[in-house]
Design an enzyme around this catalytic site. Structure first.
Site, PDB file in Angstrom:
ATOM      1  N   CYS A   1       0.793  -1.211   0.000  1.00  0.00           N
ATOM      2  CA  CYS A   1       0.000   0.000   0.000  1.00  0.00           C
ATOM      3  C   CYS A   1       0.842   1.286   0.000  1.00  0.00           C
ATOM      4  O   CYS A   1       1.470   1.580  -1.003  1.00  0.00           O
ATOM      5  CB  CYS A   1      -0.968  -0.041   1.170  1.00  0.00           C
ATOM      6  SG  CYS A   1      -2.432   0.965   0.891  1.00  0.00           S
TER       7      CYS A   1
ATOM      8  N   HIS B   1      -3.363  -5.791   2.572  1.00  0.00           N
ATOM      9  CA  HIS B   1      -3.040  -5.800   4.006  1.00  0.00           C
ATOM     10  C   HIS B   1      -3.604  -7.089   4.612  1.00  0.00           C
ATOM     11  O   HIS B   1      -4.244  -7.886   3.950  1.00  0.00           O
ATOM     12  CB  HIS B   1      -3.731  -4.616   4.685  1.00  0.00           C
ATOM     13  CG  HIS B   1      -3.190  -3.278   4.358  1.00  0.00           C
ATOM     14  ND1 HIS B   1      -1.956  -2.838   4.779  1.00  0.00           N
ATOM     15  CD2 HIS B   1      -3.739  -2.240   3.661  1.00  0.00           C
ATOM     16  CE1 HIS B   1      -1.772  -1.592   4.363  1.00  0.00           C
ATOM     17  NE2 HIS B   1      -2.832  -1.209   3.678  1.00  0.00           N
TER      18      HIS B   1
END
Ligand code: GLN
Length: 252
Positions: free
Chosen positions: A94, A201
């Site tokens: 990310c 994630h």
């Protein structure tokens, strides 16, 4: 064999359990009798170019990315580029993924220049992409990847950034559930040489073990030549993977 992991900016870039990826890499190496040392580097630290075999770069809020972006404009940026050129493997999640690219343009504030080691560019959108993310890896047409045919990756995403790939980067996979890189072209993540970036994630690696072993293999090659990792009993990990996909599919 021994393995050296550099955990980049753990105080500024480690959200949604991203640290779990370092734990997974360490443990899967140790289960194969490989000694592991992990060092943390943060803003202002002098980065040791020749030490790490594997760099891990977690996700973070725009505020943290500001600070990290500034540090990457200094000697640490050059050192990280040289470490990558020297054969270190990189896994970035990310916000870390975004800062490996050319730039990240947040919703508010100036553009944050990235390292430019991954041919991607990110621009924040108005709506955040939040939820479960399931991806079909596009291997084996990813050179050098030991990807299991039609392998999947599962986790969750939470980002405003929309990432677009340039010609030198290949998508890591195609989105089955969720938004991925930009919610438009159905791609997720990017691979370039031994660099993997993605929006997953969770943390990512504990329930996506084929990618963990891919990163370990690329990392160990740097100082130990060709390596073939002994298989591990991944029954629990495979069950977690399947359960997470079931949940994601049940709540698209
Ligand atoms: N701040 C970045 C974004 O919103 C990255 C977020 C993250 O790392 N989860 O897109």
């Amino acid at each position: 064999m021994d393995l050296r992991i550099a955990h980049l900016y753990p105080d500024l870039m480690s959200i949604y359990g991203d640290r779990g990826n370092v734990i997974a890499l360490e443990q899967r190496a140790r289960w194969r009798g490989i000694d592991v040392e992990t060092r943390s580097y943060t803003a202002g630290d002098a980065f040791d170019v020749d030490w790490p075999d594997l760099l891990f770069f977690g996700g973070g809020q725009d505020q943290g990315q500001d600070v990290v972006g500034e540090d990457l404009q200094g000697p640490n940026g050059d050192a990280l580029r040289r470490a990558v050129a020297g054969g270190a493997a990189v896994l970035a999640i990310c916000g870390g993924y975004q800062l490996l690219g050319h730039e990240y343009v947040p919703e508010t504030g100036p553009a944050i220049p990235g390292l430019g080691v991954l041919d991607v560019t990110t621009r924040a959108g108005k709506r955040r992409f939040v939820g479960n993310l399931v991806v079909r890896a596009v291997g084996p047409d990813l050179p050098g990847m030991i990807c299991v045919l039609r392998a999947t990756l599962v986790g969750f995403e939470n980002h405003s950034g929309r990432t677009y790939l340039g010609p030198a980067a290949r998508p890591l996979g195609r989105v089955l559930v969720g938004h991925g890189n930009n919610g438009e072209d159905k791609t997720e993540g990017a691979v370039q040489g031994k660099i993997v970036g993605c929006y997953i994630h969770g943390s990512l690696l504990p329930k996506n073990t084929w990618l963990a072993d891919q990163m370990l293999t690329w990392a160990l090659v740097r100082r130990h030549g060709e390596v073939t990792l002994a298989p591990l009993d991944d029954t629990a990990e495979a069950a977690a993977h399947a359960a997470a996909i079931k949940v994601a599919r049940s709540r698209p």
